[in-house]
Structures are given as C-alpha cells and as structure tokens.
Scaffold this motif. Structure first.
Motif, PDB file in Angstrom:
ATOM      1  N   ARG A 218       1.099  -1.081  -0.143  1.00 17.00           N
ATOM      2  CA  ARG A 218       0.103   0.003  -0.032  1.00 17.00           C
ATOM      3  C   ARG A 218       0.880   1.241   0.014  1.00 17.00           C
ATOM      4  NH1 ARG A 218      -0.983  -1.441   5.357  1.00 17.00           N
ATOM      5  NH2 ARG A 218      -0.164   0.155   7.229  1.00 17.00           N
ATOM      6  N   ILE A 219       0.528   2.406  -0.928  1.00 21.04           N
ATOM      7  CA  ILE A 219       0.995   3.585  -0.845  1.00 21.04           C
ATOM      8  C   ILE A 219      -0.201   4.616   0.358  1.00 21.04           C
ATOM      9  CG2 ILE A 219       1.338   5.814  -1.838  1.00 21.04           C
ATOM     10  CD1 ILE A 219       2.444   3.324  -3.643  1.00 21.04           C
ATOM     11  N   PRO A 220      -0.274   5.811   0.790  1.00 18.76           N
ATOM     12  CA  PRO A 220      -1.238   6.052   2.274  1.00 18.76           C
ATOM     13  C   PRO A 220      -1.650   7.210   1.105  1.00 18.76           C
ATOM     14  CG  PRO A 220       0.829   5.561   3.946  1.00 18.76           C
ATOM     15  CD  PRO A 220       0.781   5.112   1.622  1.00 18.76           C
ATOM     16  N   VAL A 221      -2.773   7.851   1.315  1.00 18.99           N
ATOM     17  CA  VAL A 221      -3.316   9.346   0.466  1.00 18.99           C
ATOM     18  C   VAL A 221      -1.996  10.109   0.888  1.00 18.99           C
ATOM     19  CG1 VAL A 221      -5.344  10.865   1.091  1.00 18.99           C
ATOM     20  CG2 VAL A 221      -6.018   8.191   0.711  1.00 18.99           C
ATOM     21  N   ASP A 222      -2.303  11.134   0.081  1.00 16.97           N
ATOM     22  CA  ASP A 222      -1.569  12.652   0.622  1.00 16.97           C
ATOM     23  C   ASP A 222       0.013  12.033   0.217  1.00 16.97           C
ATOM     24  OD1 ASP A 222      -3.243  13.656   1.244  1.00 16.97           O
ATOM     25  OD2 ASP A 222      -3.158  13.023   3.540  1.00 16.97           O
ATOM     26  N   ASP A 223       0.244  10.411  -0.078  1.00 12.02           N
ATOM     27  CA  ASP A 223       2.655  10.258  -0.032  1.00 12.02           C
ATOM     28  C   ASP A 223       2.261   9.718  -1.450  1.00 12.02           C
ATOM     29  OD1 ASP A 223       2.863  10.010   2.852  1.00 12.02           O
ATOM     30  OD2 ASP A 223       2.469   8.405   3.054  1.00 12.02           O
TER      31      ASP A 223
END
Length: 568
Positions: A551-556
C-alpha cells in the motif's frame, strides 16, 4: 582537393544531418507512440499557461522559474497572432524569444500553441487590422445570416493571412532553435469549432455544402470501413453507404452531417498549415478539442473540432497532423481518455482542469494509456510547494521515466484511478489476480469513515518479470493472489491483522489450489537515470499488513519494488 577542403565539405554534410536527427519526432514502440528528444523517449510532464499569461515579458520572467520549482519538464505556451503581427506584414517575435530564452534558463522544453484564426472557436486572437476588414476577411454566419466573431474557414483571404503569419513565426523559431531544440511540438489553432450553429452558413459555405462530397473522403471510408470509428460507420451506413452525392445525400440531413462537413473543411485548413510546417520546422504537430460533453449538440459545443467521433474525417483531411488531443474539464477522466487512446491516435492531454488530483491522474494516463504527456491548464496558479500533490507526483514520475519509456507499448503497465464510487479494479496477469483498491477501503485512516469525501487516488503498476512488479502513485492498496483462490467468507481484519471483533465469525475456506502467492519483499526505491533501482528502505510488518498487501497512503507518493513468491 586538399584534405582540409574535403574535411569542411564533409562537416557541412554531417552537421545538417545531425541537426535533423536531433529534431523531436514520434516513433512507435509496440502499441505506444513515443516522443523522441535527443534520441531518447520523453514523457511530457507539463503545464499550460493561462491564455494571457505569456502576453508580456514580465509575466514570462516571473512564471518560468516557478514552473521549474514545480518539477515540470515542459511548458505549453500560447503564441498570439495579434501580438506577433500587430500591423499587417510587420512581425514582432519578442515574446517568442523570451519564452525560448527563459525555458532554456529553467531547463524546460516548450510546446507552442498557435492562437491564430481560432481560439476556443472564436477569432479573438486575430489582429485588429484583420478583424476590422470584414469584407476582405469574412465571418462565419449562422443559419439566420448573423455574422459571428468567427473567421470563415471558406475564405482564401482568411487562410492566406493566417498562414502567412504562422509561417513567418515558425521560420523564426527554426532559425533560433534548430540547434538547441527547445521547442518540441506545435499545436495548430486552439479548440477549433463552430458555435451557435453546427456549420458555417455563409454564401460560399452553402455553395460547397451542396457540392459533391470529396472523392478523397469516399475512398477513405471504403478503404478503412472495418476500422472506422463506430459513430462514423453508423452515420454512413444509416444512409446506405452511398459513394456519390452531396453531404446530405450521402450522410443525411441533420446537425451531425453539418458537423461532418464543417470538420472536413476545418481539417483541410489545418492540413495546409501542417504541410507548410513540415517544410519549415518538422516537429510533431497536433490539434486539440473542446469536449462534446453534458448532452450538448453540435453548435452547443464547438462543432467539427478534432473530436474522437470525427477522427476519420480529420485523419483523411489532415494526414500531416500527428494526433488529436482532448481538453478535459469534465468528470469522467477514465472514459474520456479511453475515447482518445485509439489504435490510430496516441493520447496526449494538453489541458486538464488544474486540481489537487492532477498528480494521480497523470499516473493513470501514463500507466493505462502509454500517454505522451499530461498538462494541467493555468499551471502558473498551481503551488510550487514541495508538499503539493502535483509537485510530488511529477518528482516521482521524473524518476519513473526511464522505466516507463522502456516498457511503453508492451502491455505490461496498467493505470489505477479510484474515488468514492469506483473503489476497486481487478487485473489478471499470468496466473495471478491483482486486486487494486482505494486506500480508504482500509478503514484505518479516520477520513475513510468520518464522512469526509474521499480524495481521488491512483497510480500505476508495472510488471517487471515473473512475480516482480513496480507499484507507484498515491492512495492505493494492492493484493496479489493465485488465480482461482476463493475469497468468499473471509473475515474482516483490523490494522493489527487480528480479527476486528470476536464472536465466532471465523469460517473455513474451501481450498482448491496447489500453491499460494506470498509477498517476498517490498522495497521503497528511487530510480536512477539508467533505470536501475536506488534502495530507500524495506517495508514490512505493519507497512504490508504483515505480508497481506502492498500500500501507498493517501497524500504520499512513492515507488515500491515488489517481489512475490509461491508456497504451499
């Protein structure tokens, strides 16, 4: 002949050839069309200036350093006919010179947009001397006979005046930029199209409308019948696929026939510009279209522009135009982009509404459609803060460029774009199923469940080899499974990987596979100019939900190198 004389003769032969080789051009790689600059594939990470933002030297000097800080590699800049030829036959190239000079200083490439006879249908950028002499340079007219602020495409005087200014301007660019190659593409006119009515009803236009459809178009339709755009084919077939007659006799009497007629003549006008450009400065050429959206009919939107459903008309009438490009200001980016990435048209987005979600949309079009480039409009009003989404996205895409261009057209990439309605996409590769979702489908971020509107999220996934992938973007989560696994009956897990709640809700799964797929390693990486990886950190444990997903978080925005393995 002395050896020094021979050397200079040889040098005179070689140098022009080298300059010609360095001129930007398009080439095919698999199913992709690539823009080649200095013999290297190039992705346009661009931005288009607002219509009046290159109208003074002071504006250009202020804006261009900001564009470099934003991480652009290309700026799309209007070139205004009225300021280029303020008096008939008198030319001023000051603004063009400053654009090229400042672009070089700030390590930017330039795509010029010729705002000539038409800009957003209207002739607002034609010089005053041209506008005032309406008898020599006539206007398009509505069916009721009303003259419009739209120069008639059927006037030879209009064409000659417009082309004369364009060719003088382009010769100047060729003179000052042949060696450096700062200018990489040219857009001819801007959002051509008729408004108020679907076609021009001037006396000359009416005469030509009642004349036979050009034989050239009929032959094109016959030759390319199997690959015609569905709307074009339906229009022709609905009237019996006739091969002779005037426009209404072949295509029927309605607004859409008017649009076909007008599209042919706009495209022929542009083709003559393109032919001249090929002789002067042979860089890629394109035209852009305002969308036929929101249920509007021809004339309610700019009728006859380079729209997807008119691509056959434009290809036949303007073969020297390299591609048709959409300007996107409505929702539905996934659907709009699919309309323009066709077997006979590469995708380039010269304008899209400036917004925080531009970054993830850029990832999507490069991953899904092997796009040539992406360019938010009025880019000078965007943020150059290092934390802004577009700045972070472009920085990430710059790193990805060597790998993206290496794999373009080979069917190994997919784009991902999610919002609150479209949350998941399932991909199949080899023996795997890849479940990609919006990050907020994991309920661990408070914004996922507190009623906040989910920000658009997206990225791209690239298959590097068997069980080896690259995931890049923002706000996405991906799971890998062997095809055929039974996902039914799985329990909800918390952030720690334990059951979200007790109460005997565990169920036995049916197992029918010999092997399972596991996540061997996930590394955050950077990418060097030669495409090799630069290790940043290993992600494991909580960052992969104990090996359950990537996963890649929101905002990153980040680039993850994934290695899978199989076990039983």
């Amino acid at each position: 002949m002395g050896r020094y004389t021979f050397f200079w003769i040889l040098l005179c032969i070689i140098l022009p050839l080298q300059a010609q080789q360095e001129t930007p051009y398009l080439q095919k790689q698999g199913n992709a069309t690539q823009l080649i600059i200095n013999n290297t594939p190039f992705l346009v990470l661009g931005g288009e200036l607002g219509n009046s933002s290159a109208a003074s030297v002071e504006d250009i000097e202020q804006i261009f350093p900001k564009l470099q800080r934003m991480g652009l590699n290309t700026v799309l800049v209007p070139a205004y006919w009225d300021l280029t030829e303020p008096a008939e036959g008198t030319y001023d190239f000051t603004l063009t010179n400053e654009v090229i000079r400042l672009a070089r200083e700030n390590h930017l490439k330039v795509i010029f947009l010729w705002f000539g006879a038409w800009k957003n249908s209207m002739s607002c950028y034609a010089p005053l001397w041209f506008k005032q002499d309406y008898e020599k340079y006539p206007r398009a007219r509505t069916k009721a006979g009303k003259p419009l602020e739209i120069a008639s495409a059927f006037s030879e005087n209009v064409f000659q005046a417009d082309r004369r200014a364009f060719t003088q301007w382009l010769r100047h660019i060729a003179t000052i930029d042949q060696e450096e190659g700062t200018v990489i593409m040219i857009q001819i006119q801007n959002e051509i199209g008729m408004l108020e009515d679907a076609r021009d009803y001037s006396e000359e236009a009416n005469r030509i409308f009642d004349s036979p459809v050009p034989r050239e178009l009929i032959k094109y339709l016959q030759k390319n019948r199997k690959t015609l755009h569905p709307q074009m084919l339906e229009k022709w077939e609905a009237n019996g696929c006739k091969t002779s007659g005037n426009w209404q006799e072949i295509f029927g009497a309605d607004l859409y026939t008017d649009e076909l007629f007008m599209a042919w003549h706009y495209a022929r006008y542009v083709e003559k510009f393109a032919q001249a450009a090929r002789m002067i400065h042979n860089v890629p050429l394109f035209v852009n279209a305002a969308m036929n959206s929101r249920g509007r009919k021809p004339g309610e939107y700019p009728s006859a522009g380079p729209l997807a459903h008119l691509i056959d008309i434009w290809h036949c009438a303007a073969p020297n135009i390299d591609f048709l490009a959409p300007d996107l200001y409505d929702d539905g980016v996934v659907d709009w982009t699919a309309q323009y990435k066709l077997h006979n048209n590469p995708l380039f987005i010269p304008e899209i509404r400036l917004a925080d979600n531009n970054g993830v949309r850029a990832f999507y079009v490069f991953g899904e459609h092997d796009a040539i480039g992406f360019s938010p409009f009025s880019i000078e009003h965007g943020s150059d803060d290092s934390s802004s989404p577009l700045v972070k996205a472009y920085a990430c895409l710059r790193e990805l460029m060597p790998l993206l261009t290496k794999y373009q057209g080979k069917g190994l990439t997919n784009g991902l774009l999610f919002d609150q309605e479209y949350k998941e996409r399932v991909l199949e590769r080899d023996d795997l199923k890849i479940y990609a979702r919006h990050y907020f489908t994991l309920p661990w971020d408070s914004r996922a469940t507190d009623g906040s509107k989910w920000s658009e999220a997206g990225g791209l996934i690239l298959q590097l080899g068997e069980y080896e992938y690259l995931l890049a973007g923002s706000g996405v989560v991906v799971e890998f499974e062997k095809g055929g696994e039974n996902r039914a009956g799985r329990i909800s897990l918390g952030e720690d990987g334990f059951a979200s709640a007790g109460g005997g809700n565990m169920q036995e799964e049916l197992w029918n596979e010999d092997f399972r797929i596991g996540i061997g390693s996930v590394d955050e990486v950077g990418i060097e100019e030669d495409g090799t990886f630069r290790y940043v950190r290993r992600l494991n444990g909580d960052q992969t939900h104990q090996g359950r997903h990537v996963r890649i978080p929101v905002d990153d925005f980040s680039i993850l190198h994934i290695k899978l393995y199989k076990y039983r």
